[in-house]
Write an enzyme that holds these catalytic residues in place. Structure first.
Site, PDB file in Angstrom:
ATOM      1  N   LYS A 135      -4.997   0.645   0.837  1.00 45.01           N
ATOM      2  CA  LYS A 135      -3.562   0.952   0.845  1.00 45.01           C
ATOM      3  C   LYS A 135      -3.349   2.420   1.199  1.00 45.01           C
ATOM      4  CE  LYS A 135       0.470   1.303  -2.257  1.00 45.01           C
ATOM      5  NZ  LYS A 135       1.440   0.724  -1.292  1.00 45.01           N
ATOM      6  N   HIS A 136      -2.268   2.708   1.964  1.00 43.27           N
ATOM      7  CA  HIS A 136      -1.826   4.084   2.188  1.00 43.27           C
ATOM      8  C   HIS A 136      -1.166   4.590   0.902  1.00 43.27           C
ATOM      9  CE1 HIS A 136      -2.682   4.399   6.415  1.00 43.27           C
ATOM     10  NE2 HIS A 136      -1.844   3.446   6.769  1.00 43.27           N
ATOM     11  N   VAL A 137      -1.849   5.430   0.158  1.00 43.48           N
ATOM     12  CA  VAL A 137      -1.279   5.928  -1.095  1.00 43.48           C
ATOM     13  C   VAL A 137      -2.067   7.151  -1.547  1.00 43.48           C
ATOM     14  CG1 VAL A 137      -2.741   4.529  -2.627  1.00 43.48           C
ATOM     15  CG2 VAL A 137      -0.435   5.190  -3.378  1.00 43.48           C
TER      16      VAL A 137
END
Length: 428
Positions: free
Chosen positions: A201-203
């Site tokens: 995930k982009h996070v």
């Protein structure tokens, strides 16, 4: 008579005893001087390795400006700085020719390499995989670092190495920084999968243990910060990008054609708001992902100012203490080797798989609409990315140190000395 003989002392000539004493004192003095000299050299080497800022200034040819912090409060001040930088890049005068420093003697080279080797830690000191509380790999991928390629590589490895592959769904607006409640929900989702498993995930970096969840195995990849923002600039202007977005979200409005046609060099040289990259800004109004350190620093407000010292130090600390491997896009071999060696449960066979199917991986997210950008313009941008570049160099050094710590003669990685030589050649 025997008693008298036993009490008799054997006399030693006075000059002989003085000679023995002199030899003893000389040996002691020699050992003291040698030990002091070696300790001084070790401290000097350790200082060079730990002084990241000095190392960065040595590796990059920064151009002088009148502002030491490279942050500009107004558009007019920024334009004045641009003019100063243009003069230094050769518009009005040529750059002075530099010469290589004299190469040291062979004995000095061997001594330097020996001292470098003494500072290499053991593999267990750099292996955070063993500190994870669960066999779940968490790839909080940074945008535009080849993360789509690594995601596809992980998907194929999941079949070979038998682990679960999971990723976040495509979102209309990607939220990088999460509120505490959302961080809690994310940690709950990730740890709910049956180990061994991976989640992508982009996070920003999320501290699972702080919320009562077992810590996953963190991995990520970084890229040269300036090349990364250039890549993002043209990525969001690529025609196929909007085709994909419109398919996923039909009600999305199309962008202004003038904005789509604007090239990066013009954007920088004209002082356009989109390409100014002002230090200390916390809200740039556009999602250009200029802050690579944000993905390692965390969700706290202190991580949001662009190119800040605190965000840099926090990101470094998190990488050292939490991440199993942080790869470097420009050094794919070292990245995949480190992943194989330090996270074998998930990345066993990654290097061979990547090179065997290179044609497939090379086509992922390749942008044919990205034109070349001149080095002069890149240098202008680099002036405001000092700490982002420092973090990138830090991750690169750590990656190479992890491979050197393995002490495997079949693995060739750049040593501190070879990096210094390349830096000198690049500055000529």
């Amino acid at each position: 008579m025997d008693h008298l003989f036993r009490q008799r002392r054997i006399s030693v000539p006075k000059r002989t005893s003085e000679l023995v004493a002199l030899i003893a004192v000389s040996c002691t003095l020699f050992l003291f001087l040698h030990t002091r000299d070696l300790s001084t050299k070790l401290r000097r080497m350790e200082g060079r390795l730990n002084d990241d800022v000095t190392a960065f200034n040595h590796l990059t040819d920064r151009m002088p400006t009148e502002r030491t912090e490279h942050a500009f409060a107004s558009a007019q001040e920024y334009k004045e700085a641009l003019e100063a930088i243009r003069r230094h890049t050769g518009a009005e005068r040529s750059k002075p020719q530099r010469t290589l420093e004299a190469e040291p003697e062979e004995s000095q080279q061997e001594e330097q390499e020996y001292l470098d080797e003494l500072l290499v830690p053991e593999p267990w000191e750099l292996n955070n995989t063993a500190r994870a509380g669960t066999e779940i790999l968490f790839f909080n991928r940074v945008p535009k670092v080849g993360s789509q390629t690594f995601m596809e590589l992980l998907r194929r490895l999941s079949n070979r190495n038998r682990f679960g592959f999971h990723r976040d769904t495509v979102q209309r607006v990607e939220t990088i920084r999460l509120a505490p409640a959302d961080q809690q929900a994310l940690a709950s989702i990730v740890t709910s999968y049956e180990p061994p498993a991976s989640y992508i995930k982009h996070v920003c970096y999320t501290n699972f243990t702080r919320m009562g969840f077992p810590s996953p195995i963190y991995v990520n990849v970084v890229r040269d910060p300036v090349e990364r923002v250039i890549s993002w600039y043209y990525y969001v202007r690529a025609p196929w990008y909007y085709v994909e977005r419109k398919r996923a979200f039909p009600d999305l409005p199309l962008p202004d054609p003038a904005w789509l046609k604007k090239d990066f060099e013009t954007c920088v040289l004209s002082g356009d708001r989109e390409c100014r990259y002002v230090e200390g800004e916390t809200h740039e109004g556009i999602g250009d992902h200029r802050r690579q350190t944000l993905f390692f620093c965390g969700h706290e407000p202190q991580c949001t100012p662009f190119n800040s010292v605190e965000a840099l130090q926090r990101a470094k600390r998190v990488v050292e203490q939490q991440y199993a491997v942080v790869g470097v896009l420009e050094d794919m071999n070292s990245t995949l080797l480190a992943l194989e060696k330090y996270v074998p449960r998930f990345f066993k066979g990654a290097l061979n798989l990547y090179w065997d199917q290179l044609n497939t991986f090379n086509r992922i997210n390749r942008n044919a609409f990205k034109p070349p950008v001149s080095e002069a313009v890149k240098q202008i941008v680099r002036a405001n990315f000092t700490r982002e570049i420092e973090f990138y160099e830090f991750c690169k050094q750590r990656l190479h140190m992890q491979l050197r710590a393995l002490r495997d003669p079949t693995i060739t990685v750049p040593t501190p000395r070879s990096r210094r030589r390349r830096a000198q050649k690049n500055r000529v």
